[in-house]
Design a protein around this motif. Structure first.
Motif, short mmCIF file in Angstrom:
data_model
loop_
_atom_site.label_atom_id
_atom_site.label_comp_id
_atom_site.label_asym_id
_atom_site.label_seq_id
_atom_site.Cartn_x
_atom_site.Cartn_y
_atom_site.Cartn_z
N TYR A 197 20.38 -14.03 12.91
CA TYR A 197 19.94 -13.29 11.89
C TYR A 197 18.42 -12.36 12.67
CZ TYR A 197 22.58 -16.03 8.87
OH TYR A 197 23.69 -16.81 8.18
N PHE A 198 18.41 -12.51 13.99
CA PHE A 198 17.54 -11.95 14.52
C PHE A 198 17.43 -10.47 14.39
CE2 PHE A 198 15.47 -9.79 18.30
CZ PHE A 198 14.07 -10.23 18.06
N ILE A 199 16.21 -9.76 14.18
CA ILE A 199 16.32 -8.25 13.97
C ILE A 199 15.72 -7.47 15.14
CG2 ILE A 199 15.38 -6.42 12.75
CD1 ILE A 199 14.90 -8.38 10.45
N GLU A 200 16.54 -6.69 15.85
CA GLU A 200 16.43 -6.17 17.20
C GLU A 200 15.66 -5.00 17.15
OE1 GLU A 200 17.35 -7.30 20.02
OE2 GLU A 200 18.76 -8.70 19.72
N ASN A 201 16.13 -3.90 16.23
CA ASN A 201 15.65 -2.48 16.43
C ASN A 201 14.72 -1.85 15.61
OD1 ASN A 201 17.46 -2.19 18.69
ND2 ASN A 201 19.11 -2.25 17.14
N ASN A 202 14.05 -2.53 14.66
CA ASN A 202 13.15 -2.04 13.82
C ASN A 202 11.65 -1.79 14.43
OD1 ASN A 202 12.91 -4.75 13.34
ND2 ASN A 202 11.66 -4.72 11.57
N GLY A 203 10.66 -0.96 13.80
CA GLY A 203 9.55 -0.68 14.50
C GLY A 203 8.62 -1.53 13.47
N GLU A 204 7.17 -1.37 13.75
CA GLU A 204 6.12 -2.07 12.85
C GLU A 204 6.13 -0.82 11.77
OE1 GLU A 204 2.53 -1.76 15.05
OE2 GLU A 204 3.34 -3.02 16.68
N THR A 205 5.44 -1.62 10.67
CA THR A 205 4.92 -0.86 9.31
C THR A 205 3.32 -0.99 9.55
OG1 THR A 205 6.81 -1.60 8.21
CG2 THR A 205 4.87 -1.02 6.98
N ASN A 206 2.87 0.08 9.46
CA ASN A 206 1.56 0.24 9.59
C ASN A 206 1.18 0.62 8.06
OD1 ASN A 206 0.55 0.32 12.38
ND2 ASN A 206 2.54 1.83 12.28
N LEU A 207 -0.32 -0.20 7.57
CA LEU A 207 -0.73 -0.02 6.19
C LEU A 207 -2.17 0.46 6.31
CD1 LEU A 207 0.85 -3.61 5.12
CD2 LEU A 207 1.58 -1.24 4.46
N GLU A 208 -2.59 1.30 5.26
CA GLU A 208 -3.72 2.13 5.25
C GLU A 208 -4.43 1.33 3.79
OE1 GLU A 208 -6.00 6.17 4.56
OE2 GLU A 208 -3.85 6.00 5.24
N PHE A 209 -5.71 0.66 3.80
CA PHE A 209 -5.99 0.21 2.54
C PHE A 209 -7.41 1.10 2.24
CE2 PHE A 209 -4.17 -3.40 4.73
CZ PHE A 209 -3.72 -3.98 3.64
N PRO A 210 -7.47 1.06 0.81
CA PRO A 210 -8.47 2.11 0.39
C PRO A 210 -10.06 1.26 0.29
CG PRO A 210 -7.40 0.83 -1.39
CD PRO A 210 -6.81 0.53 -0.15
N VAL A 211 -10.47 1.56 1.65
CA VAL A 211 -11.84 0.83 1.74
C VAL A 211 -12.94 2.03 2.07
CG1 VAL A 211 -13.23 -0.59 2.91
CG2 VAL A 211 -10.87 -1.22 2.35
N LEU A 212 -13.70 2.36 1.39
CA LEU A 212 -15.06 3.06 1.63
C LEU A 212 -15.96 2.75 2.61
CD1 LEU A 212 -15.65 4.78 -1.75
CD2 LEU A 212 -14.02 5.55 0.14
N GLN A 213 -16.29 1.45 2.62
CA GLN A 213 -17.41 0.65 3.25
C GLN A 213 -17.00 -0.59 3.26
OE1 GLN A 213 -21.32 1.05 1.56
NE2 GLN A 213 -21.80 -1.28 2.02
N TYR A 214 -16.84 -1.14 4.64
CA TYR A 214 -16.51 -2.64 4.91
C TYR A 214 -17.83 -3.41 4.79
CZ TYR A 214 -11.63 -1.70 6.06
OH TYR A 214 -10.40 -1.52 5.99
N PRO A 215 -17.61 -4.69 4.42
CA PRO A 215 -19.01 -5.58 4.45
C PRO A 215 -19.42 -6.10 6.01
CG PRO A 215 -17.16 -6.88 3.65
CD PRO A 215 -16.84 -5.55 3.66
N THR A 216 -20.74 -6.20 6.17
CA THR A 216 -21.09 -6.66 7.45
C THR A 216 -20.93 -8.09 7.69
OG1 THR A 216 -23.31 -6.49 6.93
CG2 THR A 216 -22.43 -4.47 8.09
#
Length: 264
Positions: A197-216
């Protein structure tokens, strides 16, 4: 604007950025639309997601009695390798377990704070990755039931982590990785039962989150200790609200809390 209802995990929709929604019995909120606005949260009572009673939440949105009785909180939820529906063996409710366990499952790599291996139903891709705050992910195998996914995850955990450092994820202390290369390296560690069942040929999925400011530096909001809180909402990542004063609030971790929300 005021909203009221029991907290459940936010629904999400992939996009640039991801769209988040809170769905209550009588209210609906697109959370992206209140970014940079003042949000107040107050705990009103509890409401168990199974029996609906105003009893203190024990785990996963359930009161203690329901947590140990409902099939939705069986051990196989967190440990897929314990699944037995493929053998016709019941844990708490065989029909429910067949419905969930006997469907296609994905074993994947996700990068939230570090690369980790995980399991989800195929129908939950990419929702599961969004919930974990992963900025990139890739499928490794697609198997016909939860048990095969579970034993694959167990085998791969000897070679790569299976936990997310939620503090690093929320402060965005993350590096990009070549998940295609990682998948290739891990292939030989997949159990024989799942090799086909190994998947050979697909690529990465990239995700963008709605963040205006990350905490320090993150400060976690616990509504039991602080039943009323107000702050400026600066982002949403995973299942967390991120506020301008470095406070973060885990919506999914607060399932079963009946709250009031006020936006201004």
């Amino acid at each position: 604007m005021q909203y009221e209802g029991v907290l459940r995990k936010m629904q999400s929709e992939i996009g640039s950025p991801i769209q988040y929604y809170m769905v209550f019995e009588n209210d609906f909120l697109n959370v992206n639309q209140i970014l940079d606005k003042h949000l107040s949260i107050n705990l009103i009572k509890y409401q168990c997601l199974n029996c609906g009673s105003d009893r203190k939440i024990y785990r996963q949105g359930f009161c203690k009695t329901c947590f140990y009785e409902t099939p939705a909180a069986g051990d196989w939820i967190m440990r897929p390798e314990l699944s037995t529906a493929h053998l016709g063996k019941e844990d708490r409710d065989l029909e429910y377990e067949k419905k969930i366990q006997l469907q296609p499952h994905i074993v994947y790599l996700a990068n939230s704070s570090n690369i980790k291996v995980g399991v989800t139903r195929k129908s939950q891709v990419p929702t599961r990755w969004i919930d974990q705050g992963a900025h990139e992910a890739i499928e490794i195998v697609e198997v016909p039931n939860r048990f095969l996914a579970g034993i694959t995850e167990v085998a791969l955990k000897d070679h790569i982590g299976d936990k997310t450092n939620w503090r690093k994820m929320l402060t965005n202390e993350v590096d990009d990785e070549n998940l295609v290369e990682w998948r290739s390296k891990l292939k030989r560690h997949i159990p024989q039962e799942a090799q086909e069942y190994f998947i050979e040929n697909n690529g990465e999925t990239n995700l963008e989150f709605p963040v205006l400011q990350y905490p320090t530096k993150v400060k976690s909001l616990n509504l039991e200790k602080t039943p009323e809180y107000s702050g400026v909402l600066k982002g949403i990542k995973g299942q967390y609200f991120i506020f301008g004063d470095n406070t973060v609030f885990n919506v999914r971790g607060s399932e079963g809390y009946y709250v009031g929300l006020r936006v201004n």
